[in-house]
Structures are given as structure tokens and as C-alpha cells.
Design an enzyme around this catalytic site. Sequence first.
Site, PDB file in Angstrom:
ATOM      1  N   LYS A 220       0.772  -1.206  -0.072  1.00 11.71           N
ATOM      2  CA  LYS A 220      -0.070   0.069  -0.132  1.00 11.71           C
ATOM      3  C   LYS A 220       0.861   1.249   0.101  1.00 11.71           C
ATOM      4  O   LYS A 220       1.947   1.371   0.814  1.00 11.71           O
ATOM      5  CB  LYS A 220      -0.799  -0.020   1.299  1.00 11.71           C
ATOM      6  CG  LYS A 220      -1.930  -1.045   1.175  1.00 11.71           C
ATOM      7  CD  LYS A 220      -3.005  -0.873  -0.025  1.00 11.71           C
ATOM      8  CE  LYS A 220      -4.167  -1.851   0.220  1.00 11.71           C
ATOM      9  NZ  LYS A 220      -5.159  -1.583  -0.806  1.00 11.71           N
TER      10      LYS A 220
ATOM     11  N   ASP B 155      -0.262  -0.732  -4.930  1.00 13.93           N
ATOM     12  CA  ASP B 155      -1.677  -0.134  -4.747  1.00 13.93           C
ATOM     13  C   ASP B 155      -1.647   1.153  -4.107  1.00 13.93           C
ATOM     14  O   ASP B 155      -1.319   1.312  -2.854  1.00 13.93           O
ATOM     15  CB  ASP B 155      -2.461  -1.104  -4.013  1.00 13.93           C
ATOM     16  CG  ASP B 155      -3.724  -0.836  -3.902  1.00 13.93           C
ATOM     17  OD1 ASP B 155      -4.149   0.282  -4.699  1.00 13.93           O
ATOM     18  OD2 ASP B 155      -4.674  -1.573  -3.273  1.00 13.93           O
TER      19      ASP B 155
ATOM     20  N   GLU C 286      -1.446  -0.413  -9.143  1.00 12.26           N
ATOM     21  CA  GLU C 286      -2.993  -0.557  -8.932  1.00 12.26           C
ATOM     22  C   GLU C 286      -3.354   0.552  -8.518  1.00 12.26           C
ATOM     23  O   GLU C 286      -2.906   1.367  -7.588  1.00 12.26           O
ATOM     24  CB  GLU C 286      -3.624  -1.600  -7.740  1.00 12.26           C
ATOM     25  CG  GLU C 286      -4.723  -1.906  -7.861  1.00 12.26           C
ATOM     26  CD  GLU C 286      -5.232  -2.903  -6.788  1.00 12.26           C
ATOM     27  OE1 GLU C 286      -6.384  -3.015  -6.289  1.00 12.26           O
ATOM     28  OE2 GLU C 286      -4.336  -3.744  -6.455  1.00 12.26           O
TER      29      GLU C 286
ATOM     30  N   ASP D 241      -9.091   0.042 -10.314  1.00 18.03           N
ATOM     31  CA  ASP D 241      -9.941  -0.484  -8.944  1.00 18.03           C
ATOM     32  C   ASP D 241     -11.233   0.548  -8.669  1.00 18.03           C
ATOM     33  O   ASP D 241     -12.241   0.370  -9.007  1.00 18.03           O
ATOM     34  CB  ASP D 241      -8.940  -0.878  -7.958  1.00 18.03           C
ATOM     35  CG  ASP D 241      -9.805  -1.295  -6.749  1.00 18.03           C
ATOM     36  OD1 ASP D 241     -11.120  -1.560  -6.904  1.00 18.03           O
ATOM     37  OD2 ASP D 241      -9.067  -1.428  -5.682  1.00 18.03           O
TER      38      ASP D 241
ATOM     39  N   LYS E  12     -14.222  -6.497  -7.540  1.00 11.79           N
ATOM     40  CA  LYS E  12     -14.644  -6.586  -6.270  1.00 11.79           C
ATOM     41  C   LYS E  12     -16.128  -6.692  -5.992  1.00 11.79           C
ATOM     42  O   LYS E  12     -16.791  -5.941  -6.566  1.00 11.79           O
ATOM     43  CB  LYS E  12     -13.937  -5.451  -5.441  1.00 11.79           C
ATOM     44  CG  LYS E  12     -12.546  -5.437  -4.978  1.00 11.79           C
ATOM     45  CD  LYS E  12     -11.999  -4.308  -4.497  1.00 11.79           C
ATOM     46  CE  LYS E  12     -10.338  -4.240  -4.238  1.00 11.79           C
ATOM     47  NZ  LYS E  12     -10.061  -3.250  -3.669  1.00 11.79           N
TER      48      LYS E  12
END
Length: 471
Positions: free
Chosen positions: A222, A249, A277, A306, A330
Site C-alpha cells: 500500500k 496499490d 493498482e 480499481d 470486487k
Amino acid sequence: MFSTAFFLASPPPQTPTFFSPQNPIKFHRISKLPSCNTMEATTISTTNFGFRNLMATFTVDVARAENRELSVPLIAPFTIASSRLERVDNVAIRVELSNGCVGWGEAPILPFVTAEDQTIAMAKAAEACQFLKRSPVMTLCSLLTEIASILPGHEFASVRAGVEMAVIDAVANSIGVPLWRLFGGVSNTITTDITIPIVSPAEAAELASKYCNQGFKTLKLKVGKNLKADIEVLQAIREAHPECLFILDANEGYKPNEAIEVLEKLHEMGVTPVLFEQPVHRDDWEGLGHVTQIAKDKYGVSVAADESCRSLADVKKIVHGNLANVINIKLAKVGVMGALEIIKVVRASGLELMIGGMVETRLAMGFAGHLAAGLGCFKFIDLDTPLLLSEDPVFAGYEVLGAVYKFTNARGHGGFLHWDNVAWYAIIKSFKSSSQSNCDDETQLMNVSAFKIFCYVARMISYLILMKVLF
């Protein structure tokens, strides 16, 4: 109830069957609806049925439907560019059909990502459960369509996903089929990455060592909150584990020029992420396309959308504009049926697929895992968050072997909640919140320890009760 009932007889097919009526799953027709307690039936004839046929043919009669808070603490705070969590505050959904078969679902809540918070999700889930209890007998397709009208769009997508999970799980239980077979049967295993949240370089290197020793080959880092700190974390992990693969991400955290700067710094270090991402804000379509072009052409790095992918319309925009190389599916963003529709479009476009989740228990993550294993079309799998929870409220379900999840032949999801435990989790969460409001760090630590002891005792009691019922 179901107008026709089946149980799975043939071995799993080698290619996904959800979108291929010409290559359906094979079931045997039986003379009467099987009870979920016995599943005893007499075989009469063989009929081929795919999931689309199941949607159109099977009629569903819901006897009970209920939702409860599902709150579970994390091992450590989970920080990303847009939010910070110390516990999961999701919603569990239980649907029981008139034949006694039960299905389980979970509506995951992630602040600043899902549109719902837990309060809204509880209210909307209760509304959907009331509808299910009073709805007439109808086909699975019609029922899911009605659910979509009650819980429309991205605004209630997480709750819609949880209700869809529970209904589909109950149906799969009724016909005696594990979800991974129902969704195509390509495989009964998946291999996931694991996430390192935004932490210090030393903590990141320590977590990387831990996860590599546990068998994880791909780390998801992250980033996006502080460019300089992100580079330091990447350097620390690279020095500690030069052989590991990793995904970046940013959770919308960078400006386009910052995202490109990160890739340049990594290039100077001799590092190429396997995926980048959501580098920029969800609505920065021009920036997303620009970063995607530079990342792929100059550095050989694929970019995944995303947060920018919250609907079928978003996906079509990304496909037509060449704005990303990968679409991250998702269930909490688009629901189960919405995800299946998007998967079909993405596969036809030639883009690659990723499947991920919010911070979820093994209920929601297990459903997504069944879907990924059954379809077998995801290049990137990011279904790790149950491993970050300090408690596991889910009984049975898939087996965890390091980075590998193995799905059994247990019908439906295979996992379930002890419903009374879920209620106790909510009570204890409320107690913790009130008791910690004006106490020092030592008292808070004692409260957390007491909560963990209570959860352990509750699970042991539930296990003993279950063993007594079964044996």
C-alpha cells in the site's frame, strides 16, 4: 422451494461454464427436493444444466432471512492512502429456504471506498431481508433482479453483494454443489498475494520476511500517502527480499506525475512491479490513461483500475479508451451478478482480470475465492484480508495452506457463522467502544485482551455444541 432439484454427478469441466451454455455442468434429476439434512434422493434421469439454466429454471421459496453486525478486530491497524481501520465492521446475512437449506453472505464495509457504512448497510440489509421473507415463490433470476431493484447501483452494491451471496449459497446448498463447481469448476484452488499496509520501512521489511517465510511469493504494498516514505519502504523491502514479486496499490493517492516518478525510482533500483493498482484519483480518467501508457510503454508495468471501476459503464469507458490494462473485480463494488457481467465484457475485450476484496472475513472472501477458482480467468488474485484479522468467526469453509486456498467438495460456500456468536461480537464491540472512550492505554490493552479471551471461549463453546449436534 425448488421446482426441480439436482445433485452434481460429473467431474469438474476444464473450462469455465458460467458463460458457456454449450458446455454446461451435468446434474442428475431427482424425484423430489432433497432435504438439506439428508440429501437422500433417487436418481431418475440425467440433465445438463449450466448456471444460466439454473437462474431461469429453479424457483426459490425463502422461509427466513436475517442480518446482523459482523465486527471483528484486526491484528494491527490497516492503513491505506484513503483510510485507516482497527477492526472490520461488516454485515452478515443469513437466508434459509423452505427446504431447510441455509446460505450465508457478507456485506463488506470500507470507509471512503464502499458507499455504505455499517449503519446504512444494516438498514438496507434488513429491508432486503424483509422483502425475501414476504416474496412469493419465483425463479432465482427473478429474485436476484428484484434484489437489484431494492439495492441499486454502486450506492448499495456491498449490501447487494452480501444478499446475493446468501441466496446463491442457499441454492448451491439445495442442489448439493460447491460454489467453485457451480461457477465453472476450472480449479478448486487459488493462490493469493498478501498485503503490507502503510507502515514504517522497518515494519514493512519485518512483515515481508514473515510473509515470505509463510510461502507468499507476491506482496501487495500500500502506497500513495507520502511519496518519499513510499520509496523508503520499497527500498527496505527490496534489500530484505530482492527475490519477491510485488504489486503497488496507491488507492488513488498519487497525482499522475507522482505515479510516474515512483516507477522511475523503481526503475533506477532495478525493480519492476508486476502491477500498479489505481495510481490516481478514481475520476481522473485522463491521468489514469496517461500513467497507463507511460507505465506500459516505458517500464513494462501493467496498470489496474480499481476504484475507477464501479460499474459496467466504467468498465466500458476503460476498455474503449485504453485507460488501463487490468480490471480489478470486487463483489462489494458491483455485486455478484454485476461482477459476472463485467467479467464477460472484460474477457471479450482482451484486458486482464484481477479479483480483490475489501477487509472481509472468510465469508465474503470465500465466496470470491470460489468464483475465482471456478472461472479460472483471473491473472491477479488478492484475497488475503481474513489473514489480517485477529479472530476468525467463520466455521469450516476453505482450507488455508500459506498462500494457497483449497476449496473442498462441501456444498455451497462450505463455511458458516454461529449466529449467536455474531450477536455476542456486536455486544462486545459496543462494550469495548464505551469502555475505551475515557481510559488509558493500559486499560485499553486489558480490554482488548479480555475481548480476545471471550471470543476464544465463545468459539470453543460453539464448537462443543456443534460436535454434540453432529455426533
